[in-house]
Write a protein that holds these residues in place. Structure first.
Motif, mmCIF file in Angstrom:
data_model
loop_
_atom_site.group_PDB
_atom_site.id
_atom_site.type_symbol
_atom_site.label_atom_id
_atom_site.label_comp_id
_atom_site.label_asym_id
_atom_site.label_seq_id
_atom_site.Cartn_x
_atom_site.Cartn_y
_atom_site.Cartn_z
ATOM 1 N N ASN A 86 50.339 39.642 32.936
ATOM 2 C CA ASN A 86 49.431 39.268 31.850
ATOM 3 C C ASN A 86 49.657 40.207 30.803
ATOM 4 O O ASN A 86 50.385 41.170 30.728
ATOM 5 N N SER B 266 48.302 43.116 29.967
ATOM 6 C CA SER B 266 48.400 44.632 30.437
ATOM 7 C C SER B 266 49.153 44.860 31.637
ATOM 8 O O SER B 266 49.454 46.208 31.683
ATOM 9 N N PHE C 239 51.148 46.131 41.117
ATOM 10 C CA PHE C 239 51.075 45.989 39.862
ATOM 11 C C PHE C 239 51.215 47.334 39.079
ATOM 12 O O PHE C 239 51.037 48.501 39.541
HETATM 13 C C1 LIG Z 1 46.057 41.687 34.578
HETATM 14 O O1 LIG Z 1 46.418 41.891 35.987
HETATM 15 C C2 LIG Z 1 46.095 42.978 36.870
HETATM 16 C C3 LIG Z 1 46.384 42.691 38.260
HETATM 17 O O2 LIG Z 1 45.671 41.472 38.704
HETATM 18 C C4 LIG Z 1 44.323 42.902 36.551
HETATM 19 O O3 LIG Z 1 43.948 44.101 37.117
HETATM 20 C C5 LIG Z 1 44.038 43.019 35.208
HETATM 21 O O4 LIG Z 1 42.624 42.926 34.914
HETATM 22 C C6 LIG Z 1 44.692 41.956 34.650
HETATM 23 N N1 LIG Z 1 44.350 42.083 32.883
HETATM 24 C C7 LIG Z 1 44.010 41.192 32.013
HETATM 25 C C8 LIG Z 1 43.945 41.651 30.835
HETATM 26 O O5 LIG Z 1 44.046 40.137 32.536
#
Ligand SMILES: *[C@@H]1O[C@H](CO)[C@@H](O)[C@H](O)[C@H]1NC(C)=O
Ligand SMILES: *[C@@H]1O[C@H](CO)[C@@H](O)[C@H](O)[C@H]1NC(C)=O
Ligand SMILES: *[C@@H]1O[C@H](CO)[C@@H](O)[C@H](O)[C@H]1NC(C)=O
Length: 723
Positions: free
Chosen positions: A118, A120, A136
């Protein structure tokens, strides 16, 4: 089916593959005229996977026991930004070893999957001592956040060398890999499913895949489908030998499985054969890599193209092809007719005919009857036929990247970057008259188990990841062409001659002022009569001295001819052409004079070297005839030629002795002796037997410095010197 394939086999034996012309210019690793940026510190090994950030400034690398983030914002240098170590513990390594694996070779953590999950977070998956793990990583801080302590089953393979495919879409991960230690159970599945929907995998009641080797994935956002490319055993062919078939499989991104039948299993899985074949030849039936080339901004998504590199199961030597497949044809195949799998006989019947819902998305609430049909209809009856655009009879291509570029004429051209097994990048321009290998650039020297290509067409850099590190290869270096003629003859869509700047440059969106002729390579018209005549080099020698004049081809495709006003054509008895394009003869009354070496390419001729050979004025003083100054250079030339003469003489002696020992008849010995004498005689230098043919090869690289040569050496010359 049987007879027709057999027929194909026979046809294949009767015709040989048409071949790609040789590369126009070649650069060995480290050639100063074609610099590469290398990132390969000894502690960073096995760059198994590469991922470029959206802005093209960061390259993420899945390496051995580590994930790296590299600063690639400058195209000529790669800098380490962040690194996170990620290695198995001693007990995990021991356990891997106890299962019969080599601790150093197999049991580290080879990070084979790096995906942007995603905005981030990165997702990474590694073999982790033959027990895959994933995690991650916060792209900003580069901290490994959620270390999924469970196994990463069906997300990446156990083996560091087994290939797999992974693609992330809208925060969900789609993978094609094997799921077991031995690496024999294939699975295509969805993970981290959003909005509470279930993860989905393959129906296991039927063998949907037969020993597949996955090589890549792609997406069709407008149809919400994902594609996986692989080669597997073709069960539709009943042969003694296993026939391998390249295929593409599809699943729908939003598939949630059926309600009773196919619960949490794909209702949209199906696969179709890919056909990459030159007419009347055996198909290239093993897919090695696929690159998705999307249409330019604003284009219709259905114009997406897939460039696939293929090899053949039946090849005896290096042989490969690139076929281009159209997304429209892929879509058409999946919405066409299907074969049916007979649950009793385990045979794939021929045709079922067209069923409206097969291969479609949104079958989640279909009836059990319909889903029962879906379960056994997973192979399309039609193949997706690709257009063979590159066929190479001499190279084993293994990876491909492609870019579109607008030429000076305003026309769009496609440029492919093909990686050979031997470590060279072939830059292939797809021109109207066929493919052309504009450049060959060596990027590694040892064959690599893992390798990957990532192309940033906006930045104009190709990144190559191997066991040795990461190499950045600029897609073009136009300044290697120093003359308008060479710039135009190269027919590189990325380079043109700037008339105002008098230099070969990249186009950067400029089209006026740029001379380029991709259709004809017509230098006369394009360069407007711009001619360059090289400086005349004086060579001052003694009578009977060996003279060697250098002439290097401006390109591999040029042919060289030597001329001298004293001769209509240079007589073979006096002049020996050397393998590197030079000319060798003995200084004599008849051979003093001027010499010109002309290169011819695509009908264009130009003088590339020009010499005047004169007799030294005062024979006992090595003095320049004109200035009277000592010329150490000439002295060195002479020394080196005396050395060569000695070498030639001893070689001849060896030849004569060999012939004598052979116990040949006296008349034959005499004749051979005669020939040998004729070969060294200062008055003539025919080349009729094996002994003299080695004369040209006596020239060593060190000699190069001894022979004066014209200024303005071209790329090919420099490249040739690297060799
Ligand atoms: C992106 O994925 C990570 C792992 O699942 C999660 O912790 C994080 O909140 C997500 N970030 C966004 C902006 O969705
Ligand atoms: C894209 O092309 C396809 C096939 O040519 C056509 O059916 C479709 O309407 C086009 N889509 C758009 C958005 O123009
Ligand atoms: C890792 O790198 C080493 C040395 O660079 C090489 O010998 C080995 O084959 C590589 N392993 C894999 C899985 O690429």
């Amino acid at each position: 089916m049987g007879p027709s394939l057999l027929f194909l086999l026979l046809l294949g034996l009767l015709s040989s593959a048409g071949s790609l012309p040789p590369p126009r210019t070649s650069f060995l690793l480290g050639a100063p005229s074609r610099p590469l940026a290398l990132f390969g510190p000894p502690d960073v090994l096995n760059a198994s996977s590469l991922l470029l950030s959206g802005d093209g400034a960061t390259l993420y690398v899945g390496a051995r026991d580590a994930v790296l983030s590299l600063d690639v914002s400058q195209s000529d240098v790669i800098r380490l930004k962040k690194k996170v170590e990620w290695r198995p513990t001693q007990s995990e390594t021991d356990s891997c070893q106890s299962k019969g694996r080599d601790a150093a070779v197999d049991c580290p953590n080879f990070v084979g999957v790096v995906q942007m999950m995603n905005s981030s977070h990165l997702y990474v998956c590694g073999s982790f001592a033959f027990s895959p793990k994933d995690a991650f990583i916060d792209a900003e801080s580069f901290l490994m956040e959620r270390r999924v302590d469970g196994r990463a089953k069906a997300r990446c393979p156990h083996s560091p060398v087994q290939r797999s495919a992974a693609i992330s879409v809208d925060g969900e991960l789609f993978t094609a890999t094997t799921t077991d230690f031995r690496g024999v159970e294939p699975q295509i599945s969805r993970h981290f499913s959003q909005d509470g929907r279930p993860d989905v995998s393959q129906d296991s009641s039927v063998r949907l895949l037969e020993e597949p080797v996955f090589v890549g994935s792609s997406s069709d956002p407008s149809q919400k489908k994902l594609y996986f490319f692989f080669t597997e055993v073709g069960k539709e062919f009943s042969f003694m030998d296993e026939v391998r078939i390249p295929r593409v499989a599809q699943v729908c991104k939003d598939d949630v499985g059926g309600q009773r039948t196919l619960q949490n299993k794909w209702t949209s899985f199906s696969k179709a054969p890919l056909l990459c074949q030159v007419p009347k030849q055996l198909p290239f039936n093993v897919v090695q890599d696929v690159f998705t080339l999307r249409p330019p901004e604003g284009g219709n998504a259905s114009e997406t193209l897939f460039y696939g590199v293929f090899t053949s199961q039946w090849s005896s030597g290096p042989e490969s092809a690139v076929c281009v497949f159209r997304l429209q044809d892929v879509r058409a195949a999946f919405s066409g007719s299907y074969r049916t799998f007979d649950m009793e006989t385990h045979q794939l019947s021929s045709l079922l005919g067209k069923a409206s819902n097969l291969g479609q998305c949104g079958l989640d609430s279909a009836s059990d009857l319909d889903l029962a049909q879906v379960k056994k209809s997973f192979l399309t009856s039609g193949s997706i036929t690709g257009d063979p655009i590159v066929v190479s009879g001499g190279h084993q291509y293994s990876r491909v990247a492609a870019m579109r570029t607008r030429a000076a004429s305003g026309d769009q051209y496609t440029v492919l970057f093909l990686l050979t097994e031997s470590g060279r990048i072939h830059k292939v321009a797809l021109l109207d008259r066929g493919p052309r290998v504009v450049e060959e650039i060596q990027v590694f020297t040892q064959p690599q188990l893992v390798k990957s290509l990532v192309l940033s067409s906006s930045k104009g850099v190709l990144y190559v990841g191997t066991s040795e590190g990461v190499t950045a290869v600029p897609v073009a270096r136009c300044s290697v062409y120093t003359r308008c003629s060479q710039c135009v003859l190269a027919r590189d869509p990325l380079c043109g001659w700037s008339r105002t700047g008098s230099a070969c440059t990249g186009l950067d969106g400029r089209h006026h002022d740029i001379a380029q002729d991709l259709k004809g390579g017509n230098v006369g018209e394009t360069c407007g009569g711009e001619t360059t005549t090289p400086q005349v080099t004086e060579v001052v020698v003694h009578l009977n001295e060996a003279v060697r004049l250098r002439c290097l081809k401006p390109s591999n495709l040029a042919t060289l001819t030597w001329t001298s006003p004293g001769f209509k054509s240079l007589p073979e008895e006096l002049f020996i052409p050397s393998a590197d394009g030079g000319l060798i003869f003995f200084a004599a009354a008849a051979t003093f004079g001027s010499y010109r070496c002309e290169a011819e390419e695509d009908g264009y001729r130009e003088v590339v070297a020009s010499y005047v050979v004169q007799q030294v004025a005062a024979p006992d003083l090595r003095r320049d005839a004109r200035s009277g100054k000592e010329t150490p250079e000439i002295a060195r030339v002479q020394e080196s030629f005396y050395g060569e003469l000695v070498a030639v003489s001893s070689l001849l002696a060896v030849c004569v002795v060999a012939l004598a020992l052979g116990g040949l008849a006296a008349w034959r010995r005499r004749k051979a002796g005669l020939e040998a004498r004729r070969l060294v005689g200062p008055e003539d230098g025919g080349r009729t037997n094996g002994c003299t043919e080695s004369v040209p090869s006596l020239s060593r690289p060190e000699d190069a410095g001894a022979v004066t040569e014209p200024r303005g050496r071209s790329v090919a010359q420099e490249a040739a010197q690297q060799m």
